[in-house]
Design an enzyme around this catalytic site. Sequence first.
Site, short mmCIF file in Angstrom:
data_model
loop_
_atom_site.label_atom_id
_atom_site.label_comp_id
_atom_site.label_asym_id
_atom_site.label_seq_id
_atom_site.Cartn_x
_atom_site.Cartn_y
_atom_site.Cartn_z
N SER A 100 -35.24 80.50 -17.01
CA SER A 100 -35.44 80.01 -15.53
C SER A 100 -34.97 78.46 -15.66
CB SER A 100 -36.75 80.18 -14.76
OG SER A 100 -37.71 79.64 -15.66
N LYS B 102 -51.01 69.78 -21.23
CA LYS B 102 -51.49 70.29 -19.93
C LYS B 102 -51.38 71.73 -19.51
CE LYS B 102 -46.82 71.31 -18.74
NZ LYS B 102 -46.57 72.27 -17.87
N GLY C 226 -41.84 66.51 -17.25
CA GLY C 226 -42.25 65.98 -16.06
C GLY C 226 -42.58 67.08 -15.17
N SER D 261 -46.46 78.23 -11.59
CA SER D 261 -47.07 78.08 -12.93
C SER D 261 -47.42 79.37 -13.57
CB SER D 261 -48.45 77.26 -12.59
OG SER D 261 -48.81 77.00 -14.32
#
Length: 336
Positions: free
Chosen positions: A11, A189, A134, A252
Site C-alpha cells: 500500500s 511509535k 511522518g 492503522s
Amino acid sequence: MAKVSVVGAGSWGTALALLLHKNGHEVILWSVIKEEVEMLRTKREHESKLPGVRIPEEVVVTDDLGMTLTDRDLVVLAVPSPFTRSTAHSMKELVQDGQIIVNVAKGIEENTLMTLSEIIEEEIPQANVAVLSGPSHAEEVGRGLPTTCVVGARTKETAEYIQGLFMCPVFRVYTSPDILGIELGGSLKNVIALAAGIADGLGCGDNTKAALITRGIAEIKRLGIAMGAHAETLTGLSGIGDLIVTCASQHSRNRKAGYLMGQGYTMQEAMDEVKMVVEGVYSAKAALTLSEKYRIDMPIVKEVNKVLFEGKKPADALSELMMRVKKDETGESLWK
C-alpha cells in the site's frame, strides 16, 4: 523530471509511486510477488490494499529488479521492515556508487538492534541512504489528502534533492540531519500504537488514548536521547506526529492488531486478521532490549511485550501501568 523506482508494491509503495508520478517523474514500481505484478498490470489497482485508487498506465510495474535499479536517479525502498535486509541484499550488486536509496519502512531489527538505514548501509555500502517518515497512511496519501513528512539524510544536498522530488501541494516535506531520531520515532511509535489499540479493545476512552500517547512519547524521547537522537526530532513529525496518527487512525494496522488483542485475540490471531505486516510486533522486543541496554524506563513497552509474548492479559497490563509507583511527571523536581 527524475527517473524514480519504488521497490515494494504494498500500500505504501504504491501510494508513493502514484505521488511521484503525479509530480511528473518517470516511475517504475517493483514487486517480488509475480501474482501482485500481474494484478497491478491488468487491474491497474491494488484491489486488497488500495481499493479504488487508479494506477496510471505510465507507471511501469515489474518484477525485474535489474531493470528497476539500472540508471535511476532515486530508489524508494518500501518493503516491510522484516524483509528490508533480504531485499537490500538482493539489490547489492545492482546499485551504483552513490545511488540514492530512501527507505520509507519503519522498524528495528530484533537480533541486531539495527535501524533499517543501518541495515541498508551494511548490505549496500556503496549507496547513499536516506529516510522518509511522518504521519502518512497510504490510504490517504494514495487519495491525495494533505500531509507532511520529514526526510533525513547524511548531507543537506541529498535531503533537499529528495525533498524536491516528493514536495507538492498535498505532500509537504521537511529536511533533517537526524536519521537516527527519525527512524526511532517511526519504529517505536508502532509499539505504543499497539498499546493504544489494546486500550480501545478493552473499552477505554479518549482520556486513556491521550494518556498513552503522552506517556508513550516520553518513553520514546528518553530512549532516543540516550541513543544520540535529538529531542526536537522525537517531538516532531516522525515522533509525536506519526505517533498520534498511528494510535488514533482507522487505517492503522498496529492499532487494529492491538484492538483485537484487547478484545481477546492472541497476537497471532490478531496478525492473521489484519492480513498485513504489523510492524510494532516486530519492533517490540528490540525496543525492550534497547531500553535495557541503555537503562531507560519504558513501562508501556514492557507491558506490551508481556501481552504479545508472555500471554499476559491486557486488562492486567493496564492495571500494572496505572498502579506503578508514584512519580514526578518531568523526572526532576521543580519544587522550591
